[in-house]
Design a protein around this motif. Structure first.
Motif, PDB file in Angstrom:
ATOM      1  N   UNK A   1       0.074  11.656 -10.897  1.00 22.78           N
ATOM      2  CA  UNK A   1      -0.845  12.246  -9.927  1.00 22.78           C
ATOM      3  C   UNK A   1      -1.477  12.565  -8.830  1.00 22.78           C
ATOM      4  N   UNK A   2      -2.469  11.089  -9.366  1.00 23.25           N
ATOM      5  CA  UNK A   2      -3.416  10.961  -8.937  1.00 23.25           C
ATOM      6  C   UNK A   2      -2.819   9.615  -7.830  1.00 23.25           C
ATOM      7  N   UNK A   3      -2.139   8.289  -8.661  1.00 28.81           N
ATOM      8  CA  UNK A   3      -1.698   7.521  -7.240  1.00 28.81           C
ATOM      9  C   UNK A   3      -0.883   8.445  -6.501  1.00 28.81           C
ATOM     10  N   UNK A   4       0.181   8.747  -6.749  1.00 30.92           N
ATOM     11  CA  UNK A   4       0.564   9.994  -5.411  1.00 30.92           C
ATOM     12  C   UNK A   4      -0.119  10.072  -4.564  1.00 30.92           C
ATOM     13  N   UNK A   5      -1.219  10.376  -4.804  1.00 33.34           N
ATOM     14  CA  UNK A   5      -2.256  11.847  -4.398  1.00 33.34           C
ATOM     15  C   UNK A   5      -3.133  10.341  -2.893  1.00 33.34           C
ATOM     16  N   UNK A   6      -3.549   9.328  -4.301  1.00 39.77           N
ATOM     17  CA  UNK A   6      -4.231   8.609  -3.244  1.00 39.77           C
ATOM     18  C   UNK A   6      -3.536   8.060  -1.909  1.00 39.77           C
ATOM     19  N   UNK A   7      -1.930   7.429  -2.644  1.00 41.19           N
ATOM     20  CA  UNK A   7      -1.277   7.060  -1.930  1.00 41.19           C
ATOM     21  C   UNK A   7      -0.802   7.526  -0.141  1.00 41.19           C
TER      22      UNK A   7
ATOM     23  N   UNK B   1      -8.007   1.050  -4.220  1.00 43.60           N
ATOM     24  CA  UNK B   1      -6.873  -0.255  -3.681  1.00 43.60           C
ATOM     25  C   UNK B   1      -5.500  -0.337  -4.732  1.00 43.60           C
ATOM     26  N   UNK B   2      -6.340  -1.338  -5.435  1.00 44.25           N
ATOM     27  CA  UNK B   2      -5.067  -0.666  -7.540  1.00 44.25           C
ATOM     28  C   UNK B   2      -4.016  -0.052  -6.827  1.00 44.25           C
ATOM     29  N   UNK B   3      -4.141   1.558  -6.919  1.00 44.47           N
ATOM     30  CA  UNK B   3      -2.953   2.457  -7.312  1.00 44.47           C
ATOM     31  C   UNK B   3      -2.621   1.948  -5.503  1.00 44.47           C
ATOM     32  N   UNK B   4      -2.936   2.151  -4.105  1.00 47.29           N
ATOM     33  CA  UNK B   4      -2.010   2.502  -3.191  1.00 47.29           C
ATOM     34  C   UNK B   4      -1.335   1.188  -3.268  1.00 47.29           C
ATOM     35  N   UNK B   5      -2.144   0.144  -3.316  1.00 50.50           N
ATOM     36  CA  UNK B   5      -1.139  -1.258  -3.912  1.00 50.50           C
ATOM     37  C   UNK B   5       0.288  -0.843  -4.413  1.00 50.50           C
TER      38      UNK B   5
ATOM     39  N   UNK C   1       2.990   1.438  -3.394  1.00 48.74           N
ATOM     40  CA  UNK C   1       4.289   0.845  -2.146  1.00 48.74           C
ATOM     41  C   UNK C   1       4.948  -0.381  -3.004  1.00 48.74           C
ATOM     42  N   UNK C   2       4.738  -1.631  -4.275  1.00 45.76           N
ATOM     43  CA  UNK C   2       5.042  -2.013  -4.923  1.00 45.76           C
ATOM     44  C   UNK C   2       6.202  -1.924  -5.721  1.00 45.76           C
ATOM     45  N   UNK C   3       5.468  -0.472  -6.475  1.00 47.64           N
ATOM     46  CA  UNK C   3       6.716   0.525  -7.532  1.00 47.64           C
ATOM     47  C   UNK C   3       7.494   1.317  -6.753  1.00 47.64           C
ATOM     48  N   UNK C   4       7.277   1.879  -4.734  1.00 47.03           N
ATOM     49  CA  UNK C   4       9.202   2.131  -4.641  1.00 47.03           C
ATOM     50  C   UNK C   4       9.819   0.650  -3.995  1.00 47.03           C
ATOM     51  N   UNK C   5       8.941  -0.178  -3.642  1.00 41.51           N
ATOM     52  CA  UNK C   5       9.949  -1.379  -2.971  1.00 41.51           C
ATOM     53  C   UNK C   5      11.020  -1.262  -4.107  1.00 41.51           C
TER      54      UNK C   5
END
Lengths: 68, 188
Positions: free
Chosen positions: B138-144, B169-173, B176-180
């Motif tokens: 949830x934290x990663x999603x929230x940060x993104x 910064x790492x979470x957001x990156x 995106x990578x996991x979404x792709x």
């Protein structure tokens, strides 16, 4: 990645989706588009439908072969 | 059976085929701004962008299968093709970006204020549904979402979530990578 690359979404696409998905459109955009769609639909339905039973018109450029 | 993530949002209660016009309306509401923003990155002139977007949606209505109305990849590809065709018709080279108006000094990011909680909830469910099987905290999603939906800086997010800036910064990156990856996996 080129815009037409068949592989999935680019990073830019994902970021753009996050920023823009479900966002409000410019005023009148949707109405303008739906009016255009209605107009095309009306034009399409105005064309007389071609009956599938109708035999094709004889082509005047093709001469009929004389019977022996 | 494999799930199709691109089914239209319009699903009649009786299970019949959705009306194409209603499906188009739903797709435009969902991805209209996405298409406009993409075309704006190519053309910059608001009037041309609007015309091209209208051409795209008419094409979608006429020629796309209803299951592809809400396929962002196809929409982006078709938008690019329409842009190139228009550039050819105008006698301009497609890779030349032309403008009738002076572009904004900003980098084109147009972050709106966060919407109502209901609208944001709908966005979150629609957005993550594009990437089935994705595993994120949830934290990663929230940060993104704070970064790319609301336009917060990494420092602001770090302060809000009480974590170091590099972690955000790492979470957001990673998101995106996991979404792709999730999206590509779904297609293959």
């Amino acid at each position: 990645m080129k815009p037409n690359d068949p592989q999935g979404l680019t990073e830019e696409d994902i970021v753009r989706l996050a920023r823009t998905m479900n966002r409000e459109l410019p005023q009148g955009f949707e109405n303008e588009l739906m009016a255009r769609v209605d107009e095309i639909e009306k034009k399409k339905s105005a064309k007389p439908p071609v009956s599938p039973d109708r035999s094709p018109e004889p082509d005047p450029d093709i001469e009929e072969e004389p019977e022996p | 059976m494999k799930r199709n993530p691109f089914q239209t949002s319009v699903q009649p209660a009786d299970g019949s085929q959705p009306d194409r016009k209603e499906a188009l309306r739903a797709a435009v509401r969902k991805y209209g701004s996405f298409v406009l923003d993409y075309l704006h990155s190519l053309v910059r002139d608001d009037h041309t962008v609007r015309d091209l977007a209208q051409d795209l949606w008419v094409h979608v209505w006429l020629h796309f299968g209803i299951q592809d109305f809400e396929n962002p990849r196809l929409l982006r590809q078709k938008a690019y093709q329409i842009f190139v065709s228009q550039a050819r018709k105008n006698g301009t080279r497609a890779f030349v970006r032309f403008t009738n108006l002076v572009p904004d000094a900003a980098d084109g990011h147009d972050f709106k204020q966060p919407e109502t909680p209901e609208e944001e909830e709908k966005f979150a469910s629609d957005f993550w549904a594009l990437f089935p099987g994705i595993q994120l905290t949830d934290q990663q999603k929230k940060a993104f979402i704070l970064k790319h939906r609301n336009g917060n800086t990494l420092e602001e997010i770090a302060a809000q979530m009480n974590v170091p800036v590099p972690t955000v910064a790492v979470w957001v990156k990673n998101v995106i990578a996991k979404c792709r990856r999730a999206y590509t996996k779904e297609l293959s």
